[in-house]
Write a protein that holds these residues in place. Structure first.
Motif, PDB file in Angstrom:
ATOM      1  N   LEU A 183       0.844  -1.180   0.000  1.00 12.36           N
ATOM      2  CA  LEU A 183       0.000   0.000   0.000  1.00 12.36           C
ATOM      3  C   LEU A 183       0.882   1.233   0.000  1.00 12.36           C
ATOM      4  O   LEU A 183       2.070   1.167   0.300  1.00 12.36           O
ATOM      5  N   ALA A 184       0.317   2.367  -0.350  1.00 10.80           N
ATOM      6  CA  ALA A 184       1.092   3.607  -0.309  1.00 10.80           C
ATOM      7  C   ALA A 184       1.538   3.871   1.121  1.00 10.80           C
ATOM      8  O   ALA A 184       0.812   3.628   2.071  1.00 10.80           O
ATOM      9  N   GLN A 185       2.749   4.382   1.271  1.00  8.30           N
ATOM     10  CA  GLN A 185       3.314   4.571   2.602  1.00  8.30           C
ATOM     11  C   GLN A 185       2.946   5.917   3.219  1.00  8.30           C
ATOM     12  O   GLN A 185       3.423   6.252   4.292  1.00  8.30           O
ATOM     13  N   THR A 186       2.161   6.683   2.542  1.00  9.90           N
ATOM     14  CA  THR A 186       1.586   7.882   3.140  1.00  9.90           C
ATOM     15  C   THR A 186       0.087   7.855   2.865  1.00  9.90           C
ATOM     16  O   THR A 186      -0.377   7.208   1.935  1.00  9.90           O
ATOM     17  N   ALA A 187      -0.646   8.556   3.673  1.00 14.83           N
ATOM     18  CA  ALA A 187      -2.102   8.485   3.591  1.00 14.83           C
ATOM     19  C   ALA A 187      -2.611   9.097   2.291  1.00 14.83           C
ATOM     20  O   ALA A 187      -2.095  10.106   1.818  1.00 14.83           O
ATOM     21  N   PRO A 188      -3.650   8.492   1.696  1.00 13.74           N
ATOM     22  CA  PRO A 188      -4.311   9.140   0.561  1.00 13.74           C
ATOM     23  C   PRO A 188      -4.884  10.491   0.995  1.00 13.74           C
ATOM     24  O   PRO A 188      -5.336  10.643   2.131  1.00 13.74           O
ATOM     25  N   LEU A 189      -4.864  11.443   0.097  1.00 10.32           N
ATOM     26  CA  LEU A 189      -5.323  12.793   0.416  1.00 10.32           C
ATOM     27  C   LEU A 189      -6.326  13.240  -0.632  1.00 10.32           C
ATOM     28  O   LEU A 189      -6.055  13.165  -1.836  1.00 10.32           O
ATOM     29  N   ILE A 190      -7.473  13.707  -0.172  1.00  5.86           N
ATOM     30  CA  ILE A 190      -8.491  14.257  -1.059  1.00  5.86           C
ATOM     31  C   ILE A 190      -8.419  15.782  -0.951  1.00  5.86           C
ATOM     32  O   ILE A 190      -8.714  16.339   0.112  1.00  5.86           O
ATOM     33  N   VAL A 191      -8.021  16.440  -2.022  1.00  8.29           N
ATOM     34  CA  VAL A 191      -7.891  17.895  -2.038  1.00  8.29           C
ATOM     35  C   VAL A 191      -9.138  18.485  -2.682  1.00  8.29           C
ATOM     36  O   VAL A 191      -9.488  18.143  -3.819  1.00  8.29           O
ATOM     37  N   ALA A 233     -18.764  18.901  -1.616  1.00  6.05           N
ATOM     38  CA  ALA A 233     -17.397  18.430  -1.861  1.00  6.05           C
ATOM     39  C   ALA A 233     -16.991  17.390  -0.820  1.00  6.05           C
ATOM     40  O   ALA A 233     -16.343  16.389  -1.146  1.00  6.05           O
ATOM     41  N   LEU A 234     -17.392  17.602   0.435  1.00  3.24           N
ATOM     42  CA  LEU A 234     -17.052  16.650   1.490  1.00  3.24           C
ATOM     43  C   LEU A 234     -17.726  15.306   1.242  1.00  3.24           C
ATOM     44  O   LEU A 234     -17.094  14.247   1.408  1.00  3.24           O
ATOM     45  N   ALA A 235     -18.981  15.324   0.841  1.00  2.00           N
ATOM     46  CA  ALA A 235     -19.706  14.072   0.599  1.00  2.00           C
ATOM     47  C   ALA A 235     -19.051  13.278  -0.527  1.00  2.00           C
ATOM     48  O   ALA A 235     -18.864  12.056  -0.424  1.00  2.00           O
ATOM     49  N   GLN A 236     -18.685  13.969  -1.615  1.00  2.00           N
ATOM     50  CA  GLN A 236     -18.039  13.271  -2.726  1.00  2.00           C
ATOM     51  C   GLN A 236     -16.643  12.795  -2.336  1.00  2.00           C
ATOM     52  O   GLN A 236     -16.209  11.705  -2.738  1.00  2.00           O
ATOM     53  N   ALA A 237     -15.941  13.611  -1.557  1.00  2.00           N
ATOM     54  CA  ALA A 237     -14.586  13.241  -1.154  1.00  2.00           C
ATOM     55  C   ALA A 237     -14.586  12.002  -0.269  1.00  2.00           C
ATOM     56  O   ALA A 237     -13.690  11.153  -0.365  1.00  2.00           O
ATOM     57  N   GLU A 238     -15.597  11.863   0.585  1.00  2.00           N
ATOM     58  CA  GLU A 238     -15.675  10.685   1.452  1.00  2.00           C
ATOM     59  C   GLU A 238     -15.923   9.418   0.637  1.00  2.00           C
ATOM     60  O   GLU A 238     -15.393   8.350   0.949  1.00  2.00           O
ATOM     61  N   ILE A 239     -16.715   9.538  -0.426  1.00  2.00           N
ATOM     62  CA  ILE A 239     -16.936   8.380  -1.303  1.00  2.00           C
ATOM     63  C   ILE A 239     -15.636   7.988  -1.984  1.00  2.00           C
ATOM     64  O   ILE A 239     -15.292   6.803  -2.090  1.00  2.00           O
ATOM     65  N   GLU A 240     -14.883   8.971  -2.440  1.00  2.00           N
ATOM     66  CA  GLU A 240     -13.601   8.705  -3.108  1.00  2.00           C
ATOM     67  C   GLU A 240     -12.604   8.081  -2.132  1.00  2.00           C
ATOM     68  O   GLU A 240     -11.896   7.134  -2.482  1.00  2.00           O
ATOM     69  N   LEU A 241     -12.560   8.586  -0.909  1.00  2.00           N
ATOM     70  CA  LEU A 241     -11.608   8.076   0.068  1.00  2.00           C
ATOM     71  C   LEU A 241     -11.962   6.657   0.501  1.00  2.00           C
ATOM     72  O   LEU A 241     -11.073   5.870   0.846  1.00  2.00           O
TER      73      LEU A 241
END
Length: 500
Positions: free
Chosen positions: A88-96, A177-185
């Protein structure tokens, strides 16, 4: 860290009281002068008691007992963190999520708040090598600009096309934006965080951000504006923090630190990962204590026993003295932390870490071969990603299919398979519609592209024709499209579909 501190092999700690007892028995005891001179004439005893009044505080056994105690603690396996998963990626995924409104075009930050924010996002993505980042844009509506990706060039190209003119509706709907970002994350296997880049915040969105805040990934607000710009309503949002944009990289350092802390916190809760044995840290103080045993007048018998317990280096390598103190994997880990991924790939003996280092260093063909040695769904998925980055799309499809054979419920492989199949379909249709080469003879210096699908004829391009000598990928990149117009059209379609 203190609350998580424990020993992996605590049974070794039983040696500590044994070492303490031996130390007490061996350590010289101070004797009364009259006992030392018993049976000796007084005038002779006075001459013989040289240094009788001297008080000695430390003995060789003190140093060696402490060294043995530290070695015992090291063998017991002290730990306070888990081993990261190299698959897995060694840093956290980030939703900007970037606010794209007319207020962001204010020029109190040069050249404007929006452009300065775009520069900061590009710098942040470039620093997060190997980590996944997604980009959303919002105003009165919210839209996914780029999905989670490790390629900074994708996000950079789309950022250049973002402006208030491409947004269908003006407004401040950060809640969308938060709702869509949570789905992506939620699609990512690694825990992540949210980053909102904005200059103001609609108080009507506070409730949406506050609901279930403890269960949500942490949120970082990066304020795009002068240092005097305050957004007080952000202080009431739980599980969030505010960072003000700076002229240097201090703001990016703060954002990275908060995102990494979120990743590490979730990693500690992952029971499937092993604890990271930190016993090797005690080797350095033990080595220094052993040096003290070489002082003049100190007995060497305990030092010899201790040195015999220390394994000699297996072989001499080009790194020289490093091999005396660090294993190949430890040297590789240091190179990895310094973002020297090519060197890390050369040094790693651990096959999983080696495969991952090859991938993030851009050696995709070698990484795919390395991942092929594992028989897990995660490894097959990473092999497919390496094939895609190496432009071997059909091989990528096969790898994702293999991952689903191993684990039919693996959503990441399913999603990547659909993307890979779409890429293959597009390339095949492009080949079918292109010049088949029937009008051009194939010479010894001609280039014939792969046509595994059998759709259309083999694409034949003369090497002497510089304009035509392009792969499908290069041809697609050479198409001159306006990113802003493309995003504007897509956003309007998405907004109209949402309103229906």
């Amino acid at each position: 860290m203190l609350s998580l501190f424990h020993f992996i092999r605590p049974e070794w700690l039983i040696l500590l009281p044994v070492i303490l007892v031996l130390w007490w028995i061996i350590r010289p005891k101070k004797q009364a002068p009259e006992l030392l001179t018993q049976g000796i004439a007084p005038h002779l005893a006075k001459a013989l008691l040289v240094g009788a009044d001297e008080k000695r505080r430390f003995f060789p056994i003190d140093t060696l007992a402490l060294a043995f105690a530290l070695l015992t603690i090291a063998v017991s396996g002290p730990t306070w963190s888990r081993v990261p998963n190299p698959l897995l990626a060694q840093t956290a995924p980030l939703i900007v999520s970037l606010k794209v409104t007319p207020s962001m075009e204010t020029d109190d930050l040069q050249p404007s708040r929006l452009e300065r924010a775009s520069f900061k996002i590009q710098d942040l993505v470039a620093r997060r090598t190997g980590a996944q980042t997604a980009l959303f844009a919002y105003a009165g509506t919210s839209h996914r600009v780029a999905p989670l990706t490790q390629d900074p060039n994708i996000i950079s190209s789309y950022l250049q096309g973002l402006s208030p003119a491409v947004m269908p509706i003006d407004g401040d709907r950060a809640d969308l934006a938060l709702a869509q970002a949570e789905i992506e994350l939620a699609r990512s296997e690694s825990p992540g965080a949210h980053l909102f880049v904005l200059d103001d915040f609609n108080p009507a969105n506070v409730n949406a951000f506050s609901e279930n805040a403890d269960e949500r990934a942490p949120i970082v607000f990066l304020i795009a504006g002068p240092s005097t710009l305050e957004v007080p309503q952000l202080g009431s949002i739980p599980n969030s923090s505010v960072v003000h944009m700076t002229v240097d990289d201090k703001d990016l350092n703060d954002v990275e630190r908060k995102v990494l802390s979120a990743y590490r916190k979730a990693l500690l809760d992952d029971e499937t990962q092993d604890w990271n044995d930190r016993g090797w840290l005690f080797a350095w103080p033990v080595a220094l204590l052993v040096l003290l045993t070489f002082r003049r007048g100190w007995t060497m018998q305990w030092a010899v026993i201790l040195l015999l317990m220390i394994p000699l280096p297996r072989a001499a390598h080009a790194d020289g003295i490093k091999d005396w103190f660090l294993t190949q994997d430890q040297q590789a880990w240091r190179a990895y932390q310094n973002k020297d991924f090519s060197k890390a790939a050369e040094l790693f003996q651990d096959p999983e870490w080696q495969a991952y280092s090859l991938y993030i260093s851009g050696q995709y063909e070698e990484s795919a071969a390395a991942y092929g040695r594992f028989d897990t769904a995660e490894a097959a998925t990473n092999q497919g990603m390496a094939y895609l980055r190496h432009r071997k799309y059909r091989d990528g499809v096969r790898s994702f299919e293999k991952a689903l054979e191993i684990d039919p419920n693996y959503e990441v492989a399913q999603h990547n398979l659909e993307v890979a199949q779409a890429i293959v379909k597009f390339v095949e249709s492009t080949q079918a519609q292109s010049d088949t080469g029937e009008d051009t003879g194939i010479g010894a210096d001609d280039t014939v592209f792969d046509n595994e699908s059998g759709q259309g004829e083999d694409m034949v391009i003369s090497q002497g024709d510089e304009a035509a000598a392009m792969t499908d990928e290069q041809w697609m990149r050479s198409v001159n499209t306006n990113v802003g117009e493309f995003l504007g059209t897509r956003f309007r379609l998405e907004a109209s579909e949402a309103s229906e």
